[in-house]
Design a protein around this motif. Structure first.
Motif, PDB file in Angstrom:
ATOM      1  N   PHE A 614      30.106  13.894  43.319  1.00  0.00           N
ATOM      2  CA  PHE A 614      31.073  12.868  43.718  1.00  0.00           C
ATOM      3  C   PHE A 614      30.345  11.552  43.953  1.00  0.00           C
ATOM      4  O   PHE A 614      29.338  11.509  44.676  1.00  0.00           O
ATOM      5  CB  PHE A 614      31.785  13.313  44.989  1.00  0.00           C
ATOM      6  CG  PHE A 614      32.853  12.366  45.455  1.00  0.00           C
ATOM      7  CD1 PHE A 614      34.058  12.248  44.773  1.00  0.00           C
ATOM      8  CD2 PHE A 614      32.664  11.580  46.589  1.00  0.00           C
ATOM      9  CE1 PHE A 614      35.031  11.380  45.195  1.00  0.00           C
ATOM     10  CE2 PHE A 614      33.640  10.715  47.026  1.00  0.00           C
ATOM     11  CZ  PHE A 614      34.831  10.610  46.331  1.00  0.00           C
ATOM     12  N   HIS A 615      30.860  10.484  43.338  1.00  0.00           N
ATOM     13  CA  HIS A 615      30.218   9.170  43.445  1.00  0.00           C
ATOM     14  C   HIS A 615      30.729   8.482  44.716  1.00  0.00           C
ATOM     15  O   HIS A 615      31.647   7.659  44.680  1.00  0.00           O
ATOM     16  CB  HIS A 615      30.530   8.326  42.206  1.00  0.00           C
ATOM     17  CG  HIS A 615      29.544   7.221  41.973  1.00  0.00           C
ATOM     18  ND1 HIS A 615      28.835   6.639  42.991  1.00  0.00           N
ATOM     19  CD2 HIS A 615      29.141   6.589  40.855  1.00  0.00           C
ATOM     20  CE1 HIS A 615      28.061   5.705  42.515  1.00  0.00           C
ATOM     21  NE2 HIS A 615      28.216   5.658  41.192  1.00  0.00           N
ATOM     22  N   THR A 616      30.111   8.805  45.841  1.00  0.00           N
ATOM     23  CA  THR A 616      30.563   8.275  47.125  1.00  0.00           C
ATOM     24  C   THR A 616      30.422   6.760  47.189  1.00  0.00           C
ATOM     25  O   THR A 616      31.286   6.076  47.766  1.00  0.00           O
ATOM     26  CB  THR A 616      29.747   8.915  48.262  1.00  0.00           C
ATOM     27  OG1 THR A 616      29.810  10.345  48.141  1.00  0.00           O
ATOM     28  CG2 THR A 616      30.291   8.510  49.610  1.00  0.00           C
ATOM     29  N   ALA A 617      29.369   6.225  46.607  1.00  0.00           N
ATOM     30  CA  ALA A 617      29.127   4.781  46.686  1.00  0.00           C
ATOM     31  C   ALA A 617      30.259   3.997  46.029  1.00  0.00           C
ATOM     32  O   ALA A 617      30.761   3.018  46.600  1.00  0.00           O
ATOM     33  CB  ALA A 617      27.791   4.445  46.038  1.00  0.00           C
ATOM     34  N   SER A 618      30.674   4.427  44.829  1.00  0.00           N
ATOM     35  CA  SER A 618      31.750   3.708  44.131  1.00  0.00           C
ATOM     36  C   SER A 618      33.062   3.802  44.892  1.00  0.00           C
ATOM     37  O   SER A 618      33.775   2.804  45.055  1.00  0.00           O
ATOM     38  CB  SER A 618      31.921   4.263  42.720  1.00  0.00           C
ATOM     39  OG  SER A 618      30.781   4.018  41.940  1.00  0.00           O
ATOM     40  N   GLY A 782      34.074  -1.924  40.778  1.00  0.00           N
ATOM     41  CA  GLY A 782      34.017  -0.545  41.268  1.00  0.00           C
ATOM     42  C   GLY A 782      34.590   0.448  40.270  1.00  0.00           C
ATOM     43  O   GLY A 782      34.027   1.535  40.068  1.00  0.00           O
ATOM     44  N   ILE A 783      35.709   0.088  39.630  1.00  0.00           N
ATOM     45  CA  ILE A 783      36.320   0.967  38.623  1.00  0.00           C
ATOM     46  C   ILE A 783      35.379   1.132  37.425  1.00  0.00           C
ATOM     47  O   ILE A 783      35.189   2.246  36.902  1.00  0.00           O
ATOM     48  CB  ILE A 783      37.681   0.403  38.167  1.00  0.00           C
ATOM     49  CG1 ILE A 783      38.688   0.421  39.316  1.00  0.00           C
ATOM     50  CG2 ILE A 783      38.216   1.187  36.976  1.00  0.00           C
ATOM     51  CD1 ILE A 783      39.098   1.795  39.763  1.00  0.00           C
ATOM     52  N   LYS A 784      34.771   0.043  37.005  1.00  0.00           N
ATOM     53  CA  LYS A 784      33.843   0.110  35.870  1.00  0.00           C
ATOM     54  C   LYS A 784      32.652   1.003  36.204  1.00  0.00           C
ATOM     55  O   LYS A 784      32.231   1.830  35.378  1.00  0.00           O
ATOM     56  CB  LYS A 784      33.365  -1.299  35.518  1.00  0.00           C
ATOM     57  CG  LYS A 784      32.465  -1.343  34.289  1.00  0.00           C
ATOM     58  CD  LYS A 784      32.092  -2.772  33.947  1.00  0.00           C
ATOM     59  CE  LYS A 784      31.199  -2.810  32.710  1.00  0.00           C
ATOM     60  NZ  LYS A 784      30.814  -4.214  32.353  1.00  0.00           N
ATOM     61  N   GLU A 785      32.114   0.854  37.406  1.00  0.00           N
ATOM     62  CA  GLU A 785      30.987   1.686  37.828  1.00  0.00           C
ATOM     63  C   GLU A 785      31.386   3.157  37.912  1.00  0.00           C
ATOM     64  O   GLU A 785      30.614   4.039  37.512  1.00  0.00           O
ATOM     65  CB  GLU A 785      30.492   1.193  39.190  1.00  0.00           C
ATOM     66  CG  GLU A 785      29.293   1.956  39.730  1.00  0.00           C
ATOM     67  CD  GLU A 785      28.832   1.429  41.076  1.00  0.00           C
ATOM     68  OE1 GLU A 785      27.977   2.075  41.711  1.00  0.00           O
ATOM     69  OE2 GLU A 785      29.345   0.367  41.504  1.00  0.00           O
TER      70      GLU A 785
END
Length: 810
Positions: A614-618, A782-785
């Motif tokens: 899970f990409h918590t940062a994004s 954020g969506i792109k990342e």
């Protein structure tokens, strides 16, 4: 130095809180021990399950007030009626001698289903006590067989519960009662002092002569804001308890003190001030002159008396504000700034006025500052949107209640079944942890089970060690629980163990150190740890069986829903339509944001196994940007509400005055709204690779997208792949220009105060529009990342993805 002193005070307050809670818990457990170990034989015969007396204490008394324990008394009574009453009838009809492992597990499961089915209508503590009683009544009846009395055995379980509740009430009364109203008053005073200090620092930063001084003042408010959040949470937690203290404490003068709703209005303007200062390009602020500075300092000096505004009376009265101070501030602001760089100072002054209006709104007298407060509508008025939501989701809510009841029923039933198969004598220790740790909301299954197991082991080992040292001196064994209670209070406040792990650790130690005649401590410890593992394993199995969707998947779906609610909220911003529709959209958006935060927190601690991490940062960045947009929309709503109220005092049609500005807002909503919709759709995309395989090539898909949209420049103006500063400046500058033209029309009315308020509100909306556009750019990044993280082998271009998705839909 001040920061160091503040940290020292915070640490001291934390220690005192944990120590007080631990001593109250130890006192309650001591009362239980005295009754169950040294009480009259007849009483000890009735209290046949002292272990559950301790469990009841742990469920009620930690960090409780007198109101909590009084509520716990009635909740325990209700739980006893709900569980013990039907159990007596069942055992009388079936007979304890006829119970088998299967029928016992079935009876426990059916009874648990009935207890949990009412949903939120039954308090969580009541459910936990009832579930624990159900496990003990049926399992111990099966263990004893024919020797168990069908009537007296459930009565003994009820008596054990009553002893625990009585100990809780006595512990909160001795040596002096811990009143929720006193806790609320003390925390309210601290919260108001905190707000006063933050206001002082913000104003100091506003008048700073250089960037370094301003940043130093702003940085000092960070820790104060964190403290304010904790204080307000404490106030909210104790407000419900105050209701239970009113009846027995009607003679106390301050029992009805309840300032929570009033204090909640302090935080919003302070958040706005911080947002405004963070957007100031350089200090000193250009719009500040000597007259404005002098008037503003006088206004702030009046606000610094916040700590004296909340007196120790039931009826809160606020000294009437001096309207001439507010007028002087507003009269110096008669023109709309024409550059984006000048908007933050105006927005800061808007928040100052909003704060002053909120404080004056509770006064019995109507002052000029009341115009800066939009009073809430009566609760009896229910919006059409809320009615539609309830009608659409009523069946879903009912299905959730049934599913929650079924999951609890199956978890407890399986735990009892396998626990009895493993060890008939200790079978109830597998079902009891599952029962008393029941949660209504979705939890991080593996983390919660892990901390429960660790807490159980820690507490049990401490109990065995205490028995080894003080096995001949029972009073010393009980006193040895005090340091453990203090330690577990810190565990409950930590992120590592939390409430579930801390409570498990407490119960593990109490069940060994607070009882006798349960066998060898080491053997009991091994049996209980094993049975607890069986129960937690059954709980995990049921969660995975009935709720297989991972939290990361739910977070992704909820992100899409939140973006949809955000689009509706932005689309509700209108100078002509007023604030009502925007308020309804804000409530819906707030619910979605809160739900998104829960899923992100759960997914963050969810094990990856063979899935993509899970990409918590994004998600954290997206959550921050969405929350910022939600706050900006709240300020927009306040400004629109003030304009709506003041429009009746203007000459001519309000819709005609704001027609051009409304066109600018429509363009803003069209631009940003289309992007939010694109982001919403992209977040639901499972794989970019699959889309590329099924779709057209980039050039053809881009052409088809442009042709089908009919307005390709709408997307290209903001380019989905990056919002241009020129486009943002163009929209906001046009809005400011038309706002200036509208304000110039008010000049002939010679109402300087009204004109000043309109200037502040219109510039506040302009600031919010610019902030919403910047936050949209942050969401885009954020969506792109996030999409790139999920598709590492693909080149991510949001504009191309959007076009391909649109072409496929056609």
């Amino acid at each position: 130095m001040a920061t160091s002193q503040e940290q020292t005070n915070r640490a001291r307050a934390l220690w005192l809180t944990c120590l007080a809670s631990a001593l109250r818990t130890a006192l309650a457990c001591t009362i239980v021990a005295i009754i169950t170990l040294y009480g009259p034989p007849s009483l000890r015969h009735q209290v046949a399950l002292p272990a559950f007396s301790y469990v009841t204490v742990i469920l009620i008394v930690p960090d409780a007030t007198l109101g909590d324990t009084l509520r716990g008394f009635w909740l325990a009574l209700y739980a006893t009626i709900q569980s013990v009453g039907p159990a007596i009838l069942s055992l009388w009809l079936i007979g304890p001698a006829r119970l088998t492992t299967s029928t016992t597990a079935l009876a426990v499961g059916l009874a648990a289903f009935v207890v949990v089915l009412p949903g939120e209508a039954t308090h969580l503590v009541s459910k936990r006590i009832a579930l624990g009683q159900i496990v003990l009544v049926y399992v111990i009846a099966f263990i004893k067989g024919g020797s168990a009395d069908a009537i007296m055995h459930p009565v003994h379980v009820a008596a054990s519960t009553a002893v625990g509740v009585l100990a809780c009430v006595l512990a909160l009364l001795v040596p002096f009662p811990r009143l929720a109203c006193r806790e609320v008053k003390q925390n309210s005073k601290l919260l108001v002092e905190n707000a006063s200090e933050r206001l002082k620092l913000f104003v100091k930063a506003f008048f700073a002569e250089d960037n370094a001084s301003a940043l130093a003042s702003i940085s000092q408010t960070k820790s104060l804001a964190s403290t304010a959040t904790k204080l307000f949470q404490t106030i909210k937690r104790h407000q419900e308890s105050m209701q239970w203290e009113r009846l027995p404490l009607t003679l106390l003068r301050h029992s009805n003190f309840n300032p929570g709703n009033r204090l909640q209005g302090l935080e919003i303007p302070l958040i706005g001030m911080e947002m405004a200062l963070s957007c100031v390009p350089s200090f000193p602020v250009g719009v500040v002159d000597g007259e404005l500075k002098s008037a503003l300092l006088k206004l702030v000096e009046e606000q610094m008396s916040l700590n004296r505004i909340i007196p120790c009376e039931d009826a809160i009265t606020v000294p009437e504000s001096k309207p001439e101070i507010d007028i002087r501030c507003l009269q110096t602001l008669q023109t709309i700034p024409q550059t984006l760089q000048d908007l933050p100072p105006f927005f800061f002054l808007f928040c100052i006025s909003l704060l002053h209006g909120n404080l004056s709104a509770t006064s019995s007298a109507t002052t000029a500052q009341d115009k800066l407060v939009t009073h809430p509508k009566k609760e009896a008025q229910t919006s059409c949107k809320q009615s539609v939501v309830w009608s659409n989701f009523s069946m879903k809510v009912n299905s959730k209640r049934v599913m929650a009841a079924f999951k609890c029923s199956l978890s407890v039933g399986l735990a009892v079944f396998f626990g009895l198969i493993f060890s008939k004598e200790n079978g109830y220790w597998s079902g009891l942890p599952v029962a008393i740790s029941f949660a209504t909301a979705r939890e991080a299954t593996f983390k919660v089970a892990n901390v429960k197991a660790q807490g159980t082991v820690l507490g049990t080992v401490y109990g065995v060690f205490g028995c080894f040292l003080f096995h001949k001196v029972l009073p010393i064994r009980i006193l040895s629980l005090v340091p453990w209670f203090i330690f577990t209070r810190f565990l409950q406040r930590s992120k590592l163990y939390g409430q579930a792990g801390g409570i498990s650790a407490v119960i593990g130690a109490v069940l060994i150190l607070g009882r006798t005649k349960f066998g060898t401590p080491s053997e009991f410890a091994i049996a209980r740890i094993t049975e607890t593992f069986i129960g937690l394993s059954c709980s995990i199995f049921v969660e995975l069986l009935l709720q297989p969707t991972r939290a990361s998947t739910l977070a992704k779906v909820q992100l899409s829903r939140t973006l949809g609610a955000l689009h509706e909220c932005i689309d509700s911003v209108s100078l002509q339509s007023g604030r009502a529709q925007l308020e309804d959209s804000q409530k819906c958006l707030k619910l979605h944001v809160e739900e998104l935060g829960k899923f992100i927190a759960e997914a963050d601690v969810e094990p990856n196994f063979w899935f993509l991490p899970f990409h918590t940062a994004s998600y954290g960045k997206l959550m921050s940007s969405i929350s910022k947009m939600m706050e900006l929309l709240v300020f927009s709503g306040h400004a629109i509400g003030v304009l709506e109220q003041n429009s009746q005092f203007l000459e001519g049609s309000w819709k005609g005055i704001v027609a051009k500005m409304e066109c600018d807002l429509e363009l803003f909503k069209k631009m940003v709204g289309s992007l939010i919709i694109c982001f919403r759709d992209i977040t639901l995309l499972k794989s970019v690779t699959v889309l590329e395989r099924e779709g057209l090539d980039d050039q053809e898909s881009g052409k088809s997208c442009d042709l089908e949209l009919g307005k390709p420049q709408t997307l290209k103006a903001f380019r989905v792949c990056g919002l241009e500063d020129e486009e943002m400046d163009k929209i906001v500058s046009s809005y400011l220009l038309h706002s200036k033209e509208a304000v110039d029309k008010i000049h002939c009315q010679q109402n300087e105060e009204l004109k000043g308020q309109i200037v502040l509100c219109l510039t506040a909306i302009g600031f919010c529009v610019g902030g919403l556009i910047r936050a949209t750019r942050e969401i885009e990044e954020g969506i792109k990342e996030l999409v790139q993280w999920e598709n590492p082998s693909s080149h991510v271009n949001l504009y191309e993805i959007s076009c391909k998705m649109h072409a496929h839909q056609k």
